[in-house]
Design an enzyme around this catalytic site. Structure first.
Site, mmCIF file in Angstrom:
data_model
loop_
_atom_site.group_PDB
_atom_site.id
_atom_site.type_symbol
_atom_site.label_atom_id
_atom_site.label_comp_id
_atom_site.label_asym_id
_atom_site.label_seq_id
_atom_site.Cartn_x
_atom_site.Cartn_y
_atom_site.Cartn_z
ATOM 1 N N PRO A 2 0.812 -1.222 0.000
ATOM 2 C CG PRO A 2 -0.633 -1.497 1.775
ATOM 3 C CD PRO A 2 0.633 -2.001 1.202
ATOM 4 C CD GLU A 3 3.937 2.625 -3.814
ATOM 5 O OE1 GLU A 3 4.050 3.741 -4.340
ATOM 6 O OE2 GLU A 3 4.450 1.600 -4.295
ATOM 7 N NE ARG A 103 6.671 -9.700 3.922
ATOM 8 C CZ ARG A 103 7.401 -9.094 2.988
ATOM 9 N NH1 ARG A 103 6.871 -8.831 1.832
ATOM 10 N NH2 ARG A 103 8.627 -8.770 3.226
#
Length: 257
Positions: A2-3, A103
């Site tokens: 996600p940016e 993660r």
DNA sequence: TCATCCCTGTGG
DNA sequence: CCACAGGGATGA
């Protein structure tokens, strides 16, 4: 990963479910997030949900819940528990915000006041940009990735912005010509806004999902990112990959001479 | 300014 | 089965 466009998509999608609604409970399913337990008086009304850089901020009356999704984090609005590794649930009367993060690199904390060393937003007025670029000898791609200089751009959009600008990623920021700076200044908001219209980028790994699990369609609009060895969509030259600042860097050697 | 660490699923 | 993916905090 996600940016800015992905985080913006998530925030816009969650907002109607969350803003002005009462957070009933906070369920922590990851020892790393233990600090959230009891950090908010409950129930507590969400006064605002917004984005700053890549951060997601839930503002309560006198506290702010700060989330960062890092590489693999997702924020899903759902009525029931979604698939995947749920680290945190923010439960509202008619559903919940599920923080899924395989993660476990994402972060969540409650603070009195949000503080982060972030540069200006790239969708606002960029009149300051030429002067700041002039000051820095770092490669322009690393400059774009530096959140202290400009907030919200990550590896995918840095690559796409530089392709659209016709600038090689390793060019030093201070070496850009006036014309290149002008093109970069235009390309930054153009690329990010188009990506927001596409609801972000879901790569073939399927990692990013929108707030209801949707795919981000900007993957179809990528010109260079992840396209090593494939023909440039503009000139046909083979896209190259190098490493810059330890990160995969994709570019067209002809269009970005 | 640059390397290291955090993490784990996936591709090679 | 291991290298790789990489944003950001941290320390050299």
């Amino acid at each position: 990963m996600p940016e800015l466009p992905e985080v913006e998509t998530i925030v816009r999608g969650l907002r109607p479910h969350v803003e002005g609604h009462l957070l009933q409970t906070v369920e922590v399913h990851d020892p790393k997030l233990r600090g959230l337990e009891g950090a908010l008086p409950l129930p507590s009304r969400v006064e605002a949900l917004f984005r700053r850089g890549k951060y997601v901020l839930f503002r309560f009356r006198d506290r702010t819940l700060v989330l960062h999704l890092r590489m693999s984090g997702q924020l899903l609005w759902a009525e029931r528990k979604p698939a995947g590794r749920v680290r945190l649930v923010l439960r509202f009367p008619d559903g919940g915000v599920y923080f899924v993060d395989p993660r476990r690199l994402g972060t969540a904390e409650v603070v009195k006041e949000f503080r982060a060393d972030l540069g200006p937003e790239p969708l606002g007025n960029l009149a300051w940009l030429p002067g700041e670029l002039q000051k820095s000898r770092t490669p322009v791609k690393l400059w774009l990735l530096d959140q202290r200089k400009i907030a919200g751009i990550g590896n995918i959009y840095a690559a796409e912005i530089l392709f659209r600008s016709g600038i090689a990623p390793d060019r030093r920021a201070s070496s850009l010509t006036r014309s290149e700076v002008r093109r970069l200044k235009r390309a930054i908001p153009e690329v990010l806004e188009e990506a927001i219209l596409c609801a972000g980028t879901t790569l073939s790994d399927g990692g990013y999902r929108g707030p209801r699990g949707e795919l981000g369609a900007f993957a179809c609009e990528l010109f260079v990112y992840g396209r090593e060895g494939e023909p440039c969509r503009r000139c046909g030259t083979s896209i190259e990959r190098t490493v810059l600042g330890g990160r995969g860097t994709f570019f067209c050697p002809r269009c970005q001479g």
